[in-house]
Design a protein around this motif. Structure first.
Motif, short mmCIF file in Angstrom:
data_model
loop_
_atom_site.label_atom_id
_atom_site.label_comp_id
_atom_site.label_asym_id
_atom_site.label_seq_id
_atom_site.Cartn_x
_atom_site.Cartn_y
_atom_site.Cartn_z
N ASP A 20 -52.91 73.68 111.68
CA ASP A 20 -52.46 72.43 111.06
C ASP A 20 -52.95 72.32 109.63
OD1 ASP A 20 -51.29 71.64 113.36
OD2 ASP A 20 -52.87 70.23 113.95
N LEU A 21 -52.13 71.70 108.81
CA LEU A 21 -52.58 71.28 107.49
C LEU A 21 -53.30 69.95 107.72
CD1 LEU A 21 -52.23 72.03 104.39
CD2 LEU A 21 -50.39 70.37 104.38
N ARG A 22 -54.59 69.94 107.45
CA ARG A 22 -55.36 68.72 107.77
C ARG A 22 -55.33 67.75 106.59
NH1 ARG A 22 -59.84 72.65 109.91
NH2 ARG A 22 -58.95 73.56 108.03
N VAL A 23 -54.74 66.59 106.84
CA VAL A 23 -54.54 65.59 105.80
C VAL A 23 -55.53 64.45 105.99
CG1 VAL A 23 -52.94 63.87 104.87
CG2 VAL A 23 -52.09 66.14 105.53
N PHE A 24 -56.20 64.10 104.91
CA PHE A 24 -57.08 62.93 104.89
C PHE A 24 -56.42 61.92 103.97
CE2 PHE A 24 -60.41 60.26 103.22
CZ PHE A 24 -61.34 60.13 104.24
N ALA A 25 -55.85 60.86 104.53
CA ALA A 25 -55.19 59.83 103.72
C ALA A 25 -56.17 58.68 103.51
CB ALA A 25 -53.94 59.33 104.41
N CYS A 26 -56.17 58.11 102.32
CA CYS A 26 -57.03 56.96 102.08
C CYS A 26 -56.44 55.69 102.70
CB CYS A 26 -57.24 56.74 100.58
SG CYS A 26 -58.34 57.97 99.84
N GLU A 27 -55.08 55.60 102.72
CA GLU A 27 -54.44 54.39 103.22
C GLU A 27 -53.35 54.79 104.23
OE1 GLU A 27 -54.53 54.83 99.67
OE2 GLU A 27 -56.42 53.73 99.51
N GLY A 77 -55.03 56.10 94.50
CA GLY A 77 -55.64 56.40 93.21
C GLY A 77 -55.61 55.22 92.27
N ALA A 78 -55.59 55.47 90.96
CA ALA A 78 -55.67 54.41 89.95
C ALA A 78 -56.88 53.51 90.23
CB ALA A 78 -54.37 53.60 89.89
N ASP A 79 -57.95 54.12 90.68
CA ASP A 79 -59.22 53.42 90.93
C ASP A 79 -59.20 52.48 92.14
OD1 ASP A 79 -60.45 54.78 88.94
OD2 ASP A 79 -60.78 53.07 87.62
N LEU A 80 -58.13 52.52 92.96
CA LEU A 80 -58.13 51.65 94.15
C LEU A 80 -59.36 51.96 95.02
CD1 LEU A 80 -56.87 49.60 96.10
CD2 LEU A 80 -55.50 51.45 97.07
N GLU A 81 -59.69 53.26 95.14
CA GLU A 81 -60.76 53.67 96.05
C GLU A 81 -62.08 53.93 95.32
OE1 GLU A 81 -57.95 55.55 95.58
OE2 GLU A 81 -56.65 55.10 97.30
N ILE A 82 -62.20 53.45 94.08
CA ILE A 82 -63.37 53.78 93.26
C ILE A 82 -64.69 53.32 93.91
CG2 ILE A 82 -63.33 51.67 91.83
CD1 ILE A 82 -63.87 55.03 90.23
N GLY A 83 -64.60 52.29 94.75
CA GLY A 83 -65.80 51.74 95.36
C GLY A 83 -66.35 52.59 96.51
N GLY A 103 -55.56 70.38 96.53
CA GLY A 103 -55.81 69.54 97.69
C GLY A 103 -56.05 68.08 97.35
N TRP A 104 -55.97 67.75 96.08
CA TRP A 104 -56.15 66.35 95.63
C TRP A 104 -54.80 65.80 95.21
CZ3 TRP A 104 -59.64 62.38 94.58
CH2 TRP A 104 -59.31 61.50 93.56
N PHE A 105 -54.32 64.76 95.89
CA PHE A 105 -52.99 64.22 95.61
C PHE A 105 -53.13 62.72 95.36
CE2 PHE A 105 -48.88 62.43 96.71
CZ PHE A 105 -47.95 63.33 96.22
N GLU A 106 -52.90 62.31 94.11
CA GLU A 106 -53.03 60.90 93.74
C GLU A 106 -51.63 60.30 93.65
OE1 GLU A 106 -54.49 60.15 89.76
OE2 GLU A 106 -55.43 58.26 90.40
N ILE A 145 -42.84 59.86 95.47
CA ILE A 145 -44.08 60.41 96.02
C ILE A 145 -43.77 61.39 97.15
CG2 ILE A 145 -46.20 59.77 97.26
CD1 ILE A 145 -46.00 57.07 95.56
N ALA A 146 -42.74 61.10 97.95
CA ALA A 146 -42.35 62.00 99.04
C ALA A 146 -41.90 63.36 98.50
CB ALA A 146 -41.22 61.37 99.87
N GLU A 147 -41.13 63.33 97.40
CA GLU A 147 -40.68 64.59 96.80
C GLU A 147 -41.86 65.43 96.33
OE1 GLU A 147 -36.36 62.90 95.16
OE2 GLU A 147 -38.12 62.83 93.85
N ALA A 148 -42.80 64.77 95.65
CA ALA A 148 -43.98 65.48 95.14
C ALA A 148 -44.87 65.97 96.28
CB ALA A 148 -44.79 64.55 94.22
N LEU A 149 -44.97 65.16 97.33
CA LEU A 149 -45.84 65.52 98.45
C LEU A 149 -45.30 66.74 99.21
CD1 LEU A 149 -48.37 64.86 100.09
CD2 LEU A 149 -46.99 63.25 101.43
#
Ligand SMILES: [Zn+2]
Length: 300
Positions: A20-27, A77-83, A103-106, A145-149
């Motif tokens: 599997d490609l292991r995905v960690f999504a922030c949201e 991104g855009a600092d949403l998760e900066i905290g 492996g970093w996708f903003e 975003i779907a196209e880029a992902l």
């Protein structure tokens, strides 16, 4: 004996043994999108739920170990998760998902960001210094975003490239049809004046042509104060004919929106900000469907 060895080898080498490609999504919206495009080639987790404020979560040990094993990190991104994300990244110590790596996708970097400030006054508490991060409010952003992902997944897992691209095409064809239907349903909402709790909805407002009169928070990230609400009440007048609807997300206290609604008669509504935020928002399609259902019910 030889037969057993051969069979075992066949099982190990067969395509079904694809890792599997292991995905960690922030949201949750990015977990949902990763699953739409990745299907059975990915396993995805989300760091936050729809009932949590994505600006603030704890860097729990379970999240650190998930991030340590991840091949792909997807965040607004855009600092949403900066905290919380920088701390999580440092503890997970996974070079594959560091900023700048494949492996970093903003997600917000693939769309036109709104609310990009000319001058940021962090002292006043403005928590959107890179522009507004809540990009999932506009389904056209999801398209980009779907196209880029899909391309990013193909890059990280070349064996699955054809499948990612095919799934993305299938998703996008259903998605574009859905957008057409939503835009037809929502035509009557154009020009409605809204008062959101936090600046979570600027992309939704931009999409639907809603006008944001004010927010319940005096500044993004600063909770509503009695003084600010009093001022809103004064400006809106007791008749409440200055606005059409007050909006909050499921994780925001309803105290401020109730207070203003009771004194002005302006309806207050809860809208799911992401997948899982309401009974109807079971996937990305259900999310927008339910947002429109709720808005149209509040503002007939
Ligand atoms: Zn925000």
């Amino acid at each position: 004996m030889h037969k057993t060895v051969l069979l075992t080898l066949l099982v190990v080498l067969s395509p079904a043994a694809h890792a599997d490609l292991r995905v960690f999504a922030c949201e949750p919206e990015w977990r949902a999108l990763a699953e739409e495009i990745g299907g059975d080639l990915v396993s995805a987790d989300s760091a936050t739920t729809a009932l949590q404020d994505p600006h603030y979560i704890q860097a729990r040990p379970s999240l650190i170990s998930k991030l340590r094993r991840a091949d792909l990190l997807i965040c607004s991104g855009a600092d949403l998760e900066i905290g919380w994300l920088p701390q999580l990244l440092s503890k997970a110590n996974n070079p594959a998902v560091r900023p700048g790596q494949p492996g970093w996708f903003e997600a917000s970097s693939f769309v036109e960001r709104l609310d990009v400030p000319g001058r940021v006054d962090r002292a006043r508490g403005d928590m959107h210094p890179q522009g507004n991060p809540h990009v999932q409010g506009n389904p056209h952003n999801i398209t980009r975003i779907a196209e880029a992902l899909a391309e990013r997944m193909a890059q990280l897992d070349p064996d699955g490239a054809a499948q990612y691209r095919e799934s993305a095409l299938d998703f996008l064809s259903r998605w574009r049809q859905a957008i057409d239907a939503w835009e037809e349903r929502a035509a009557g909402l154009r020009g409605q004046r809204v008062i959101p709790h936090h600046k979570s909805w600027v992309y939704l407002q931009d999409w639907l042509g809603l006008e944001e009169l004010a927010t319940l928070e005096p500044v993004p990230g600063v909770p509503p104060t009695a003084a600010h609400l009093g001022e809103l009440l004064h400006v809106l007048g007791d008749a409440g004919d200055g606005a059409d609807v007050i909006i909050r997300a499921p994780y925001q206290s309803d105290k401020a929106s109730k207070w203003l609604s009771e004194r002005t008669g302006i309806p207050a509504v809860m809208l799911p900000l992401t997948v899982g935020g309401s009974d109807g928002a079971t996937d990305l399609f259900g999310l927008y469907e339910d947002i429109l259902d709720r808005l149209l019910e509040a503002v007939p």
